[in-house]
Design a protein around this motif. Structure first.
Motif: not given
Length: 278
Positions: A111, A113-116, A119, A248
């Motif tokens: 998993k 995340s990279y857009s918060k 992350n 990403t």
């Protein structure tokens, strides 16, 4: 049963023809070497093609295991290289020059995340595999993050794309260092701040981890200088760094444990609390 009998009676001539055709072909193949060889070759071709397709399917479903085996082997090789003096890791980037007392394990990112603004990643390995809080996480291309928490079979990682997770970084070959931060804007870039204006640098220079970290070994690649800004108020540089990693798209990563980290941190803490210190 009556329907079967009716079918046989209705198609008796066709069935008789097929039977005689089969018998004649069998006798022809048996009595003529040329026809026999052609039959055998045709059979071999068909069976060979079938076996090849079956093998291709088996190989496809075995790719996951092969990838895991390769990642495990890479981790073992990295550990050997990290603990051997005067060794340069032969990958796409030089990681690192002289290291010792490090253990390397492999894991897979399940998993990401990279857009918060803050992350995290999740790995498919945990405390059962020896992963602990504050271990470094890298890929073949460079820094990924730091382990935050672990369960028995999983671990979460604070990504380098985290606005509240500074890392120690330096300009390779110059020894001028600063703090790696992220402004939360672009997943392909981080910033190196607090670099003195005395530092000699230019666009394209490589940024690596510094020696001040007890978590990351020195000289792990981070990225290349993209743009340089001057802060007039502080008389220091703010450097925009293009990451080597595509954050990403992460697959297998490597967890690095500094076996002397606790000793180093305990000594530093004791020194800071020493009442005799002036």
């Amino acid at each position: 049963m009556q329907q079967i009998i009716n079918f046989l009676i209705k198609n008796s001539y066709k069935l008789l023809f097929l039977l005689l055709l089969g018998v004649s072909l069998t006798l022809t193949v048996k009595s003529h070497s040329y026809h026999r060889s052609q039959y055998i070759n045709s059979s071999n071709a068909v069976s060979g093609y079938t076996y090849n397709q079956i093998n291709s399917v088996k190989e496809y479903f075995g790719l996951r295991q092969k990838n895991e085996d390769l990642a495990r082997e890479n981790a073992r090789l990295k550990e050997i290289l990290f603990n051997k003096k005067d060794t340069v890791l032969e990958s796409k980037f030089t990681v690192p020059d002289i290291l010792s007392n490090y253990t390397v394990r492999q894991a897979k990112v399940i998993k990401n995340s990279y857009s918060k603004q803050e992350n995290f990643l999740t790995l498919d390995r945990g405390a059962f595999e020896g992963l602990r809080t504050d271990m470094a996480v890298i890929s073949d291309r460079g820094v990924v993050g730091i382990i935050e928490k672990t369960s028995k079979n999983f671990a979460t990682v604070i990504s380098i794309l985290h606005t509240k997770n500074p890392l120690n970084g330096k300009i390779k070959n110059s020894e001028h260092f600063g703090s790696i931060t992220w402004d939360g804007k672009n997943a392909g870039y981080v910033q190196l701040i607090d670099v003195p204006k005395l530092a000699t640098l230019k666009k394209g220079d490589t940024i690596v981890t510094g020696a001040q970290s007890a978590i990351f070994p020195e000289n792990i690649p981070i990225g290349k200088i993209d743009r340089i800004f001057e802060e007039k108020a502080t008389n220091k540089y703010v450097i925009n760094i293009r990451l080597f990693n595509d954050m990403t798209s992460l697959g297998y990563v490597y967890i690095i444990e500094n076996k002397k980290k606790k000793e180093q941190q305990a000594l530093e803490t004791e020194t800071e609390k020493d009442p005799t210190k002036k």
